[in-house]
Design a protein around this motif. Sequence first.
Motif, short mmCIF file in Angstrom:
data_model
loop_
_atom_site.label_atom_id
_atom_site.label_comp_id
_atom_site.label_asym_id
_atom_site.label_seq_id
_atom_site.Cartn_x
_atom_site.Cartn_y
_atom_site.Cartn_z
N MET A 102 -0.98 20.64 -4.06
CA MET A 102 -2.19 20.37 -5.04
C MET A 102 -2.27 22.03 -4.91
SD MET A 102 -4.40 17.06 -4.32
CE MET A 102 -3.87 15.59 -4.13
N GLY A 103 -2.47 22.16 -3.46
CA GLY A 103 -2.79 23.52 -2.68
C GLY A 103 -2.36 24.69 -3.64
N MET A 177 -14.18 26.60 -1.68
CA MET A 177 -12.23 26.09 -1.90
C MET A 177 -12.50 26.45 0.43
SD MET A 177 -10.27 25.57 -3.55
CE MET A 177 -10.33 23.84 -4.88
N GLN A 180 -15.08 24.56 3.47
CA GLN A 180 -14.76 23.40 3.76
C GLN A 180 -13.69 23.45 5.18
OE1 GLN A 180 -16.54 21.43 2.49
NE2 GLN A 180 -17.29 22.60 0.89
N ARG A 181 -13.08 24.82 4.94
CA ARG A 181 -12.67 24.25 7.05
C ARG A 181 -14.18 24.43 7.46
NH1 ARG A 181 -8.28 22.32 8.58
NH2 ARG A 181 -8.07 23.10 10.32
N PRO A 185 -15.34 17.73 11.61
CA PRO A 185 -14.34 16.75 11.46
C PRO A 185 -16.11 15.10 11.90
CG PRO A 185 -13.03 17.83 12.00
CD PRO A 185 -14.25 18.82 12.63
N ILE A 210 -4.45 10.42 2.34
CA ILE A 210 -6.06 11.42 2.09
C ILE A 210 -6.29 12.28 2.33
CG2 ILE A 210 -8.23 11.04 0.34
CD1 ILE A 210 -6.45 7.84 -0.59
N THR A 211 -7.31 11.51 3.63
CA THR A 211 -7.83 12.88 4.75
C THR A 211 -7.21 13.50 4.98
OG1 THR A 211 -8.41 11.04 5.42
CG2 THR A 211 -9.27 12.49 6.75
N VAL A 213 -4.83 15.48 3.53
CA VAL A 213 -4.84 16.37 1.90
C VAL A 213 -6.05 17.15 2.03
CG1 VAL A 213 -4.96 16.18 -0.30
CG2 VAL A 213 -2.47 14.64 1.37
N ALA A 214 -7.32 16.61 2.22
CA ALA A 214 -8.68 16.76 1.91
C ALA A 214 -8.59 18.13 3.21
CB ALA A 214 -9.15 16.07 1.70
N LEU A 217 -6.31 21.40 2.98
CA LEU A 217 -6.29 21.67 1.75
C LEU A 217 -6.65 23.61 1.23
CD1 LEU A 217 -7.01 19.63 -1.72
CD2 LEU A 217 -5.24 21.59 -1.56
N PRO A 218 -7.51 23.19 2.01
CA PRO A 218 -8.74 25.15 2.04
C PRO A 218 -7.79 25.79 2.86
CG PRO A 218 -10.38 23.15 3.03
CD PRO A 218 -9.28 22.98 2.92
#
Lengths: 342, 365
Positions: A102-103, A177, A180-181, A185, A210-211, A213-214, A217-218
């Motif tokens: 995705m990234g 994007m 978001q880093r 958390p 899923i978590t 990956v999110a 991604l950044p």
Amino acid sequence: MTLFRPRYRSINTPAPLGMVLTYIILGIWAFVVLFPLYWLVVTSVKLPLDVNRGPVYIPFVDFQPSPHAWIYIFTDLRNDTVRPYINTVVVSLTSTALALTMGGAAAYALTRFTYRPKLGTILTFLACALLAFVALFFGVPWQLAVVAAIAVFILLLQTIAKRFKRSMGNNDIAFWMISQRILPPVAVVIPIYLIYQRLGLLDTWAALIITYVAANLPIVVWLMRDYFQTIPLELEECAAIDGASRYRTFWSIVLPLSLPGLVATFLFVLVFAWNEYLFALFLTGANSQTLPLTIAAQNATRGPQWWYMSVLILIMIIPVIAMAIILERYIARGLLVGAIKG
Amino acid sequence: MNALVAWFDSMATNVFILPAVLVILFLALVPLFLSLYVSLTRLSFGQGSFVLTFVGLDNYAKLLVGIDHVHFLGLWADPSPIGWLVLGLVILAFAWWLIRYVRGGEFAVGGLVGRIVVASVVTVLVWIMVQTIANSGRPGTVGVTLIYVFVDMFFQYMIGLGLAMLCIQHIPGRRFFRVVFLLPMMITPVGVAYTFRMLADTYKGPFYPVWIALGLGGTSWADNAWGARIAVMVGDIWQWTPFMFIVLLAALESQSIEEVEAAVVDGANQWQIFWSITLPSILPVSTTLILIRMIEAFKIIDLPNVLTNGGPGTATESMSLHAYTLWRVLDVGGSAAIAYMLLILVTFSAMSFVNLVRTRAQAVI
């Protein structure tokens, strides 16, 4: 007389005194790095008596090594060790593969296509997504919430959203994007926990995958964007002339050319997912527990069981260290490109 | 069929980017807003489940001026003379900086406002630190987090730079050192924390003879606030120096050697070469590196949690850990409030660093 000569391609060994000093300092830091690992190995073969009676350093000289901890972890606790291990492996590899796909696609898109999302569209989408989640909170079944949110979104899109003409560009999307880093958390884990609970995803692989990956991604977008920018456009134009679709070009031409970046990013993201503790702590239970949690759980009521903990830490770090040693030359290059271009 | 393929191809722009956008949107942005709402509520148990009652800014007030402010901000005390000196110097430095900006060439109102904001926030933070680090004061979680971030970053950068400068020389075995120095970054922070707990044990750890020689044989660093903090910082520095090392090494290796050769021909000594050629050339990479590391460093939670469980009292508790402990006692509102303040702090630091330091450094090359 200079102690160190500046770096040359041809003459680049320092003067003898400089060499000795260099080796001393490097040796000291190598000792600092390797001694804790040595201590882990040694502790994993010590009897509890040997651990508690004071420091003993060398097996066979100071104490008799015994494989009791290893045997216990692998046979008595076999399922409780193997299951977290499998969980860690599955979750890390899957989330890394997904994040890279995705990234990578997103990073490629940000360098090749021009986006002009309208601010109105974005805000309405955000509002509808929020609405869906709040509805989820209050117990509405998620299928209904999603359908309702989409309907509201389409409705609003036709009416209000068209009013706001202002649009953003590629750099804004990339900045959003990557930023978001910055998110700690702890700030997002509570709503995510509640949402997963409503969706029945707690204590499953899917939740962690899923978590992660999110969360990763950044990084992927940041590192891969710079790699894709170094690939000349002419290659892709040739492919387009020959009739290749966008997907084909991406898959067959761009990806193989950016292999060093991909490898570095893969290792980086894999290590992050492998070692991650906070999300695993909140979102898993007995079934999908990962290795960092198992390590932390060795802190029993009679004090930490250092011998078992050493074994667990060792089996956790050995694969990662092996990968790091093999892929070491890619890491520096991958991180550097991202750092220079910023 | 062909029409479908053609349509799919024309949708490529969306297909490439939408998955990533949607995932980040749903798992980062939306929970952020929900978290904001949760930070304005208080959790209680109602019929069959929980209830979130809206309380406005109560959670924030509790942390900043209410009953929790000693835990969060620290215990005020009269600053020592050094503290007053530091504060005075900081105020003077900012005043000089602002005046220089106003008098300088390009003056913009937005720029001035931004600089004033940065100056005031940093001064307030320094004021908090100076008040609480004094002998009879006690830093709260904000102070402890700031100490962790800045001290750790400083040492990581210095050690990383030193090691990188040594490792670019062509000496036999440098590949070995490069690989070995990379290792600590690969270990899970929980593992690092437990390992360091083992190592730093003053009774059973391997450094027992060292402690005896230093006269600390019978004591435990875990009882002492600053000892515990130093233990956490040592663990953090050990773990993250490789990150700085590996990037600085790659940066140093990619600098051009013609300048260095020319400088040597002109008779420059090693220190001049380092200061005037090497440092400016790695400045852009350094600032990006420091930015990345700073953002990650603010989130520190594993080490203080495992190594000292928050330390004697709350001496080593970072803001993330504070939020976690509040979550454990089901004060989700307070936990979200701290998380938000941490987010604001990190965003503020990152933005001011990017706008004021990094753009200046990028322009050097």
